[in-house]
Write a protein that holds these residues in place. Structure first.
Motif, PDB file in Angstrom:
ATOM      1  N   VAL A  84       1.643 -37.015  46.072  1.00  9.53           N
ATOM      2  CA  VAL A  84       2.605 -36.668  47.123  1.00  9.53           C
ATOM      3  C   VAL A  84       1.964 -35.637  48.048  1.00  9.53           C
ATOM      4  O   VAL A  84       1.306 -34.701  47.585  1.00  9.53           O
ATOM      5  CB  VAL A  84       3.904 -36.090  46.532  1.00  9.53           C
ATOM      6  N   THR A  85       2.168 -35.815  49.352  1.00 10.30           N
ATOM      7  CA  THR A  85       1.692 -34.859  50.344  1.00 10.30           C
ATOM      8  C   THR A  85       2.867 -34.418  51.202  1.00 10.30           C
ATOM      9  O   THR A  85       3.657 -35.251  51.657  1.00 10.30           O
ATOM     10  CB  THR A  85       0.610 -35.489  51.246  1.00 10.30           C
ATOM     11  N   LEU A  86       2.995 -33.111  51.397  1.00 11.67           N
ATOM     12  CA  LEU A  86       3.952 -32.593  52.376  1.00 11.67           C
ATOM     13  C   LEU A  86       3.175 -32.378  53.666  1.00 11.67           C
ATOM     14  O   LEU A  86       2.154 -31.691  53.672  1.00 11.67           O
ATOM     15  CB  LEU A  86       4.572 -31.286  51.891  1.00 11.67           C
ATOM     16  N   ARG A  87       3.658 -32.974  54.729  1.00 12.17           N
ATOM     17  CA  ARG A  87       2.917 -32.954  55.987  1.00 12.17           C
ATOM     18  C   ARG A  87       3.846 -32.522  57.122  1.00 12.17           C
ATOM     19  O   ARG A  87       4.954 -33.046  57.259  1.00 12.17           O
ATOM     20  CB  ARG A  87       2.323 -34.337  56.258  1.00 12.17           C
ATOM     21  N   ILE A  88       3.398 -31.571  57.930  1.00 10.68           N
ATOM     22  CA  ILE A  88       4.141 -31.132  59.116  1.00 10.68           C
ATOM     23  C   ILE A  88       3.431 -31.709  60.328  1.00 10.68           C
ATOM     24  O   ILE A  88       2.299 -31.331  60.631  1.00 10.68           O
ATOM     25  CB  ILE A  88       4.220 -29.597  59.189  1.00 10.68           C
ATOM     26  N   ILE A 110       0.149 -32.650  44.061  1.00 11.72           N
ATOM     27  CA  ILE A 110       0.838 -32.406  45.331  1.00 11.72           C
ATOM     28  C   ILE A 110      -0.080 -31.649  46.274  1.00 11.72           C
ATOM     29  O   ILE A 110      -0.758 -30.706  45.869  1.00 11.72           O
ATOM     30  CB  ILE A 110       2.124 -31.582  45.105  1.00 11.72           C
ATOM     31  N   ASN A 111      -0.091 -32.052  47.528  1.00 12.40           N
ATOM     32  CA  ASN A 111      -0.798 -31.321  48.577  1.00 12.40           C
ATOM     33  C   ASN A 111       0.221 -30.873  49.616  1.00 12.40           C
ATOM     34  O   ASN A 111       1.148 -31.617  49.950  1.00 12.40           O
ATOM     35  CB  ASN A 111      -1.865 -32.200  49.231  1.00 12.40           C
ATOM     36  N   ALA A 112       0.062 -29.645  50.136  1.00 18.82           N
ATOM     37  CA  ALA A 112       1.006 -29.121  51.125  1.00 18.82           C
ATOM     38  C   ALA A 112       0.297 -28.153  52.051  1.00 18.82           C
ATOM     39  O   ALA A 112      -0.743 -27.586  51.694  1.00 18.82           O
ATOM     40  CB  ALA A 112       2.168 -28.416  50.425  1.00 18.82           C
ATOM     41  N   PRO A 113       0.849 -27.922  53.259  1.00 16.98           N
ATOM     42  CA  PRO A 113       0.264 -26.937  54.176  1.00 16.98           C
ATOM     43  C   PRO A 113       0.319 -25.536  53.577  1.00 16.98           C
ATOM     44  O   PRO A 113       1.242 -25.189  52.834  1.00 16.98           O
ATOM     45  CB  PRO A 113       1.157 -27.045  55.421  1.00 16.98           C
ATOM     46  N   ASP A 165      -4.611 -26.397  54.908  1.00 18.23           N
ATOM     47  CA  ASP A 165      -4.236 -26.739  56.276  1.00 18.23           C
ATOM     48  C   ASP A 165      -5.119 -27.848  56.841  1.00 18.23           C
ATOM     49  O   ASP A 165      -4.982 -28.226  58.001  1.00 18.23           O
ATOM     50  CB  ASP A 165      -4.313 -25.504  57.175  1.00 18.23           C
ATOM     51  N   ARG A 166      -6.034 -28.335  56.011  1.00 15.22           N
ATOM     52  CA  ARG A 166      -6.871 -29.462  56.420  1.00 15.22           C
ATOM     53  C   ARG A 166      -6.071 -30.757  56.350  1.00 15.22           C
ATOM     54  O   ARG A 166      -5.280 -30.957  55.446  1.00 15.22           O
ATOM     55  CB  ARG A 166      -8.094 -29.533  55.493  1.00 15.22           C
ATOM     56  N   PHE A 167      -6.280 -31.651  57.313  1.00 21.66           N
ATOM     57  CA  PHE A 167      -5.575 -32.932  57.333  1.00 21.66           C
ATOM     58  C   PHE A 167      -6.235 -33.854  56.311  1.00 21.66           C
ATOM     59  O   PHE A 167      -7.333 -34.354  56.532  1.00 21.66           O
ATOM     60  CB  PHE A 167      -5.640 -33.548  58.731  1.00 21.66           C
ATOM     61  N   ILE A 168      -5.578 -34.055  55.170  1.00 22.11           N
ATOM     62  CA  ILE A 168      -6.208 -34.774  54.069  1.00 22.11           C
ATOM     63  C   ILE A 168      -5.788 -36.252  54.063  1.00 22.11           C
ATOM     64  O   ILE A 168      -4.764 -36.629  54.616  1.00 22.11           O
ATOM     65  CB  ILE A 168      -5.889 -34.117  52.711  1.00 22.11           C
ATOM     66  N   ASP A 169      -6.600 -37.067  53.395  1.00 20.47           N
ATOM     67  CA  ASP A 169      -6.277 -38.463  53.144  1.00 20.47           C
ATOM     68  C   ASP A 169      -5.752 -38.558  51.712  1.00 20.47           C
ATOM     69  O   ASP A 169      -6.525 -38.435  50.764  1.00 20.47           O
ATOM     70  CB  ASP A 169      -7.520 -39.333  53.316  1.00 20.47           C
TER      71      ASP A 169
END
Length: 307
Positions: free
Chosen positions: A149-153, A104-107, A137-141
């Motif tokens: 899963v990525t949580l993105r704001i 999981i990746n998240a801000p 806080d980096r915009f990841i691919d």
């Protein structure tokens, strides 16, 4: 009959080798992933190119990248391989059970404030699942970096290679510490922000402009200040110390506003609302672990459960 079976097995292995080369960016790294030698991986991909009659990869001494045909074939391959993997693993597990590793990746700010307890609760429900959480806080691919899963704001994530589920809006508010406003004055119009120290995100394309919605419609204000950062917690701390006015999501500053440590500035003006999304690659859509986490996050962080 045996010849056709051999061809099918070779093609499957070649597809695995090819997708690993694309994701790893080279033959050596791909070979380590699949447990083969570099020459074996190279041969599998070369045989695949001969079979298809197209060049799938651009090869240089420094980097390997897919051709246009290779990129299209890669997208098909990952879907096929994901379906095969899911078919095999589903035999060995119950329908309601999640196994394996979930990345999981998240801000950073949202993760630190709200994700820890949520993931702990999710893990209690699915004890056979190993969860890896990376905060950035980096915009990841998600595809190239291997996150399930990525949580993105953000605004709506418009990417055909990703599936997005809206979780909740994340409104933002202009605010500052009482001592700063006492010293510098409380701006009455957006244009007066130009005279203030504005603490802002530094990694955005519009870093030195704030877009606000007010009674007269959209207002764009050019700003500057003593600090910019790619992290909301840094901006919050600076605002609490009286360094300036900041624009932050309410899930970061709600408690500070309630306690009076920060005050809303220009209450009639709001920044366009961003939203929290659960995002995952198209090829993960059959994964039970991704489905379960998505449902859990959407239920946990609805508009009634978080500021």
């Amino acid at each position: 009959m045996s010849k056709n079976k051999t061809i099918a097995v070779d093609k499957f292995e070649s597809m695995q080798a090819f997708t690993q080369v694309v994701e790893a960016g080279g033959f050596a790294a791909a070979a380590r992933e699949v447990g083969l030698s570099r020459s074996q991986v190279n041969k599998l991909v070369a045989n695949l190119e001969v079979h298809l009659g197209v060049q799938l990869l651009h090869r240089t001494t420094r980097k390997v990248t897919p051709t246009d045909a290779g990129r299209a074939y890669y997208e098909r391959c990952i879907n096929i391989l994901a379906e095969l993997e899911e078919a095999e693993t589903s035999i060995a597990r119950l329908q309601t059970e999640a196994r394996g590793t979930l990345r999981i990746n998240a801000p950073m700010s949202f993760g630190m404030r709200h994700l820890g307890r949520a993931i702990a609760a999710f893990s209690h429900q699915h004890p056979q699942l190993q969860v890896e959480v990376t905060l950035s806080d980096r915009f990841i691919d998600p595809i190239s970096e291997g996150f399930d899963v990525t949580l993105r704001i953000s605004e709506y994530p418009d990417d055909a290679s990703l599936i997005s589920h809206l979780v909740m809006p994340t409104p933002r508010v202009l605010c500052a510490a009482p001592q700063y406003l006492a010293e510098r004055g409380n701006p009455g119009q957006p244009k007066q922000l130009r005279e203030h120290s504005c603490l802002h995100y530094g990694h955005l394309p519009s870093a030195h402009r704030w877009f606000l919605q007010g009674p007269e419609g959209e207002v764009v204000v050019s700003i500057s200040g003593a600090l910019c950062s790619n992290n909301g917690e840094v901006l919050r701390s600076a605002a609490l110390e009286g360094l300036g006015i900041t624009l932050l999501p309410t899930f970061i500053v709600a408690n500070d506003l309630q306690q009076g440590d920060l005050r809303v500035v220009l209450p009639e003006y709001r920044a366009p609302t961003l939203s929290l999304y659960v995002v995952y690659p198209v090829n993960r859509h059959l994964s039970e672990k991704v489905r379960l986490l998505t449902a859990f996050i959407c239920d946990r962080f609805d508009t009634h459960k978080i500021n």
